[in-house]
Motif scaffolding. Structure first.
Motif, PDB file in Angstrom:
ATOM      1  N   ARG A   9     -15.115  20.358 -17.611  1.00 39.18           N
ATOM      2  CA  ARG A   9     -13.926  19.523 -17.545  1.00 39.18           C
ATOM      3  C   ARG A   9     -14.291  18.106 -17.142  1.00 39.18           C
ATOM      4  NH1 ARG A   9      -9.081  21.771 -17.271  1.00 39.18           N
ATOM      5  NH2 ARG A   9      -8.303  20.249 -15.782  1.00 39.18           N
ATOM      6  N   TYR A  10     -13.524  17.155 -17.677  1.00 39.83           N
ATOM      7  CA  TYR A  10     -13.643  15.753 -17.274  1.00 39.83           C
ATOM      8  C   TYR A  10     -13.440  15.678 -15.758  1.00 39.83           C
ATOM      9  CZ  TYR A  10     -12.938  10.699 -17.285  1.00 39.83           C
ATOM     10  OH  TYR A  10     -13.053   9.360 -17.047  1.00 39.83           O
ATOM     11  N   GLY A  11     -14.298  14.933 -15.089  1.00 33.78           N
ATOM     12  CA  GLY A  11     -14.159  14.764 -13.639  1.00 33.78           C
ATOM     13  C   GLY A  11     -14.912  15.816 -12.848  1.00 33.78           C
ATOM     14  N   VAL A  55      -0.399   7.906 -18.352  1.00 33.40           N
ATOM     15  CA  VAL A  55      -1.034   9.229 -18.244  1.00 33.40           C
ATOM     16  C   VAL A  55      -2.546   9.065 -18.145  1.00 33.40           C
ATOM     17  CG1 VAL A  55      -1.436  11.361 -19.530  1.00 33.40           C
ATOM     18  CG2 VAL A  55       0.825  10.302 -19.574  1.00 33.40           C
ATOM     19  N   GLY A  56      -3.161   9.671 -17.129  1.00 32.42           N
ATOM     20  CA  GLY A  56      -4.603   9.498 -16.933  1.00 32.42           C
ATOM     21  C   GLY A  56      -4.884   8.042 -16.610  1.00 32.42           C
ATOM     22  N   ALA A  57      -4.182   7.533 -15.598  1.00 31.68           N
ATOM     23  CA  ALA A  57      -4.108   6.084 -15.355  1.00 31.68           C
ATOM     24  C   ALA A  57      -5.397   5.490 -14.805  1.00 31.68           C
ATOM     25  CB  ALA A  57      -2.946   5.787 -14.414  1.00 31.68           C
ATOM     26  N   GLY A  58      -6.337   6.305 -14.353  1.00 31.80           N
ATOM     27  CA  GLY A  58      -7.646   5.796 -13.914  1.00 31.80           C
ATOM     28  C   GLY A  58      -7.530   4.932 -12.675  1.00 31.80           C
ATOM     29  N   THR A  59      -7.909   3.656 -12.805  1.00 34.71           N
ATOM     30  CA  THR A  59      -7.795   2.735 -11.669  1.00 34.71           C
ATOM     31  C   THR A  59      -6.463   1.985 -11.699  1.00 34.71           C
ATOM     32  OG1 THR A  59      -8.960   1.017 -12.891  1.00 34.71           O
ATOM     33  CG2 THR A  59     -10.299   2.434 -11.474  1.00 34.71           C
ATOM     34  N   VAL A  78      -0.027   8.867 -13.509  1.00 35.76           N
ATOM     35  CA  VAL A  78      -0.457  10.253 -13.308  1.00 35.76           C
ATOM     36  C   VAL A  78      -1.959  10.343 -13.525  1.00 35.76           C
ATOM     37  CG1 VAL A  78      -0.199  12.632 -14.098  1.00 35.76           C
ATOM     38  CG2 VAL A  78       1.719  11.071 -14.259  1.00 35.76           C
ATOM     39  N   ASP A  79      -2.635  11.068 -12.656  1.00 32.93           N
ATOM     40  CA  ASP A  79      -4.059  11.324 -12.877  1.00 32.93           C
ATOM     41  C   ASP A  79      -4.431  12.622 -12.163  1.00 32.93           C
ATOM     42  OD1 ASP A  79      -6.435   9.200 -13.950  1.00 32.93           O
ATOM     43  OD2 ASP A  79      -7.150  10.942 -12.812  1.00 32.93           O
ATOM     44  N   ARG A  80      -5.485  13.263 -12.632  1.00 35.96           N
ATOM     45  CA  ARG A  80      -5.964  14.477 -11.962  1.00 35.96           C
ATOM     46  C   ARG A  80      -6.520  14.154 -10.583  1.00 35.96           C
ATOM     47  NH1 ARG A  80     -11.226  14.858 -11.789  1.00 35.96           N
ATOM     48  NH2 ARG A  80     -11.267  17.094 -11.441  1.00 35.96           N
ATOM     49  N   ASP A  81      -6.847  12.854 -10.368  1.00 37.50           N
ATOM     50  CA  ASP A  81      -7.360  12.400  -9.079  1.00 37.50           C
ATOM     51  C   ASP A  81      -6.847  10.970  -8.883  1.00 37.50           C
ATOM     52  OD1 ASP A  81      -9.097  11.125  -7.130  1.00 37.50           O
ATOM     53  OD2 ASP A  81     -10.383  12.892  -7.305  1.00 37.50           O
ATOM     54  N   GLU A  97      -0.406  13.138  -8.612  1.00 36.96           N
ATOM     55  CA  GLU A  97      -1.690  13.798  -8.884  1.00 36.96           C
ATOM     56  C   GLU A  97      -1.374  15.096  -9.615  1.00 36.96           C
ATOM     57  OE1 GLU A  97      -5.418  13.160  -6.554  1.00 36.96           O
ATOM     58  OE2 GLU A  97      -4.788  15.083  -5.727  1.00 36.96           O
ATOM     59  N   ALA A  98      -1.763  15.180 -10.868  1.00 35.35           N
ATOM     60  CA  ALA A  98      -1.429  16.354 -11.674  1.00 35.35           C
ATOM     61  C   ALA A  98      -2.404  16.474 -12.835  1.00 35.35           C
ATOM     62  CB  ALA A  98       0.000  16.222 -12.224  1.00 35.35           C
ATOM     63  N   ASP A  99      -2.549  17.707 -13.307  1.00 35.10           N
ATOM     64  CA  ASP A  99      -3.342  17.993 -14.507  1.00 35.10           C
ATOM     65  C   ASP A  99      -2.377  18.004 -15.687  1.00 35.10           C
ATOM     66  OD1 ASP A  99      -4.766  19.055 -16.598  1.00 35.10           O
ATOM     67  OD2 ASP A  99      -5.646  20.689 -15.426  1.00 35.10           O
ATOM     68  N   ILE A 100      -2.541  17.067 -16.593  1.00 34.16           N
ATOM     69  CA  ILE A 100      -1.564  16.960 -17.685  1.00 34.16           C
ATOM     70  C   ILE A 100      -1.666  18.127 -18.670  1.00 34.16           C
ATOM     71  CG2 ILE A 100      -1.451  14.447 -17.507  1.00 34.16           C
ATOM     72  CD1 ILE A 100      -2.941  14.524 -20.332  1.00 34.16           C
ATOM     73  N   THR A 101      -2.744  18.923 -18.577  1.00 37.22           N
ATOM     74  CA  THR A 101      -2.861  20.073 -19.480  1.00 37.22           C
ATOM     75  C   THR A 101      -2.124  21.303 -18.925  1.00 37.22           C
ATOM     76  OG1 THR A 101      -4.907  20.909 -18.497  1.00 37.22           O
ATOM     77  CG2 THR A 101      -5.128  19.296 -20.276  1.00 37.22           C
ATOM     78  N   ALA A 115      -1.078   6.623 -22.856  1.00 38.02           N
ATOM     79  CA  ALA A 115      -2.314   7.294 -22.415  1.00 38.02           C
ATOM     80  C   ALA A 115      -3.483   6.646 -23.145  1.00 38.02           C
ATOM     81  CB  ALA A 115      -2.268   8.778 -22.720  1.00 38.02           C
ATOM     82  N   ARG A 116      -4.464   6.151 -22.384  1.00 37.75           N
ATOM     83  CA  ARG A 116      -5.615   5.487 -23.012  1.00 37.75           C
ATOM     84  C   ARG A 116      -6.904   6.159 -22.554  1.00 37.75           C
ATOM     85  NH1 ARG A 116      -6.676  -0.768 -21.658  1.00 37.75           N
ATOM     86  NH2 ARG A 116      -7.532   0.180 -19.795  1.00 37.75           N
ATOM     87  N   PHE A 117      -7.760   6.496 -23.518  1.00 33.61           N
ATOM     88  CA  PHE A 117      -9.067   7.122 -23.249  1.00 33.61           C
ATOM     89  C   PHE A 117      -8.918   8.390 -22.404  1.00 33.61           C
ATOM     90  CE2 PHE A 117     -10.499   2.449 -23.438  1.00 33.61           C
ATOM     91  CZ  PHE A 117     -10.763   2.528 -24.785  1.00 33.61           C
ATOM     92  N   VAL A 118      -7.919   9.190 -22.716  1.00 32.15           N
ATOM     93  CA  VAL A 118      -7.680  10.433 -21.979  1.00 32.15           C
ATOM     94  C   VAL A 118      -7.728  11.639 -22.923  1.00 32.15           C
ATOM     95  CG1 VAL A 118      -6.101  11.675 -20.454  1.00 32.15           C
ATOM     96  CG2 VAL A 118      -6.205   9.178 -20.357  1.00 32.15           C
TER      97      VAL A 118
HETATM   98  C1  LIG Z   1     -11.743   7.170 -19.142  1.00 29.00           C
HETATM   99  S1  LIG Z   1     -10.577   7.221 -17.862  1.00 29.00           S
HETATM  100  C2  LIG Z   1      -9.320   6.141 -18.510  1.00 29.00           C
HETATM  101  C3  LIG Z   1      -8.485   5.508 -17.436  1.00 29.00           C
HETATM  102  C4  LIG Z   1      -7.381   4.557 -17.919  1.00 29.00           C
HETATM  103  N1  LIG Z   1      -6.426   5.236 -18.759  1.00 29.00           N
HETATM  104  C5  LIG Z   1      -7.971   3.387 -18.643  1.00 29.00           C
HETATM  105  O1  LIG Z   1      -7.925   3.339 -19.870  1.00 29.00           O
HETATM  106  O2  LIG Z   1      -8.499   2.474 -17.950  1.00 29.00           O
HETATM  107  C6  LIG Z   1      -9.816   8.831 -18.053  1.00 29.00           C
HETATM  108  C7  LIG Z   1      -8.837   9.152 -16.935  1.00 29.00           C
HETATM  109  O3  LIG Z   1      -8.120  10.343 -17.288  1.00 29.00           O
HETATM  110  C8  LIG Z   1      -8.057  11.179 -16.152  1.00 29.00           C
HETATM  111  N2  LIG Z   1      -7.930  12.585 -16.590  1.00 29.00           N
HETATM  112  C9  LIG Z   1      -8.870  13.317 -17.270  1.00 29.00           C
HETATM  113  N3  LIG Z   1      -8.412  14.557 -17.485  1.00 29.00           N
HETATM  114  C10 LIG Z   1      -7.170  14.627 -16.930  1.00 29.00           C
HETATM  115  C11 LIG Z   1      -6.190  15.664 -16.836  1.00 29.00           C
HETATM  116  N4  LIG Z   1      -6.421  16.879 -17.357  1.00 29.00           N
HETATM  117  N5  LIG Z   1      -5.022  15.384 -16.209  1.00 29.00           N
HETATM  118  C12 LIG Z   1      -4.807  14.163 -15.665  1.00 29.00           C
HETATM  119  N6  LIG Z   1      -5.679  13.127 -15.748  1.00 29.00           N
HETATM  120  C13 LIG Z   1      -6.863  13.362 -16.368  1.00 29.00           C
HETATM  121  C14 LIG Z   1      -9.340  10.921 -15.404  1.00 29.00           C
HETATM  122  O4  LIG Z   1      -9.272  11.320 -14.050  1.00 29.00           O
HETATM  123  C15 LIG Z   1      -9.519   9.433 -15.592  1.00 29.00           C
HETATM  124  O5  LIG Z   1      -8.906   8.694 -14.572  1.00 29.00           O
END
Ligand SMILES: C[S@@+](CC[C@H](N)C(=O)[O-])C[C@H]1O[C@@H](n2cnc3c(N)ncnc32)[C@H](O)[C@@H]1O
Length: 270
Positions: A9-11, A55-59, A78-81, A97-101, A115-118
């Motif tokens: 899994r990612y992360g 979604v998966g907001a990163g920083t 929202v992010d897993r972390d 803090e949630a797992d979008i899956t 959602a970008r790069f997620v």
């Molecule tokens: C490559 S980063 C992109 C961050 C941001 N969207 C950006 O473009 O700058 C991917 C992000 O998705 C989050 N992520 C990955 N799998 C996830 C999941 N199942 N549920 C929630 N967030 C998730 C990661 O923790 C990470 O912060």
């Protein structure tokens, strides 16, 4: 040759948020792409009064720019972390803090879902696209960005090409990252009931020392074990590719960012 899709899994198996420098790596990607993302969001009319989901907001760079520059009403990030988001919170920015899956992922409904790069890192992208579309109110937009691999069998061999091929194959084998379906975004959004849909690709230049070059170098460092395990590169080849990327010798085309969007039919409730 296709590679079996990894169950990691990612992360966890790669890109661990607790590893030093992971927030900085995400920020380098954001610096390369945020202006492009914001221009598209503004062109789609995102602005005052909009409730947004990132979604998966990163920083959280896009979440904060939505509030500070586009003047939206609120952003749920929202992010897993959420450690990077919590460190830079601001009024109007809510964190989840949630797992979008997860089958019970249900954060509400929004005028913008972004959602970008997620999704490229997650299995079941078709189900997730349909789920995210359901979170958009009538008249609202779903905006999804992911990487497109622009190397082909005819791409000249170079340290960069070798590293990129090993990275895509290695990430697929460990955490299941798959960008091969990304060009199908327009039809996937249409299949999720959105109308009209459209898409564009942006490819920033790979200039030595640029945020994009540093993003790829950091990404290779964090994917090194997975890259070497493919047998396509060894440690020395990864080091050579990192030096090549930072030098004037570099003659390569970055992976691009494809952004696709679609509207949920109907009128936005007042
Ligand atoms: C490559 S980063 C992109 C961050 C941001 N969207 C950006 O473009 O700058 C991917 C992000 O998705 C989050 N992520 C990955 N799998 C996830 C999941 N199942 N549920 C929630 N967030 C998730 C990661 O923790 C990470 O912060």
């Amino acid at each position: 040759m296709s590679t079996a899709r990894g169950e990691g899994r990612y992360g966890e198996a790669a890109f661990r948020p607790e590893q030093a420098g992971e927030g900085e790596r995400i920020d380098f990607g954001a610096l390369a792409y945020d202006d492009i993302t914001m221009a598209r969001l503004r062109a789609l009319g995102v602005g005052p009064g909009w409730r947004c989901l990132d979604v998966g907001a990163g920083t959280g760079t896009v979440s904060r720019r939505l509030l500070e520059e586009a003047g939206v009403e609120s952003v749920l990030a929202v992010d897993r972390d959420v450690r990077f988001l919590g460190a830079r919170s601001r009024p109007g920015l809510d964190l989840l803090e949630a797992d979008i899956t997860a089958p019970d992922f249900s954060p509400g409904r929004f005028r913008l879902v972004h959602a970008r790069f997620v999704l490229m890192h997650l299995p079941e992208h078709e189900r997730l696209i349909r789920r995210l579309a359901e979170l958009v109110v009538p008249g609202g937009v779903l905006v999804l960005s992911d990487a497109v691999d622009l190397t082909s069998d005819r791409t000249p061999d170079s340290p960069y090409t070798a590293a990129m091929r090993a990275m895509w194959q290695g990430l697929r084998a460990t955490i299941g990252t798959d960008v091969s379906w990304v060009p199908s975004y327009p039809s996937l959004l249409r299949g999720a009931g959105l109308l009209p849909v459209a898409a564009e690709i942006h490819v920033p230049p790979l200039l030595p020392g640029s945020p994009l070059s540093r993003f790829w170098a950091d990404t290779w460092e964090r994917s090194r074990a997975a890259m070497v395990a493919t047998g396509l590169v060894d440690d020395g080849a990864v080091d050579t590719a990192v030096r090549y990327l930072a030098s004037d010798e570099c003659a390569a085309l970055s992976a691009g960012m494809l952004t696709a969007w679609g509207r949920q039919p109907g009128d936005t409730p007042r």
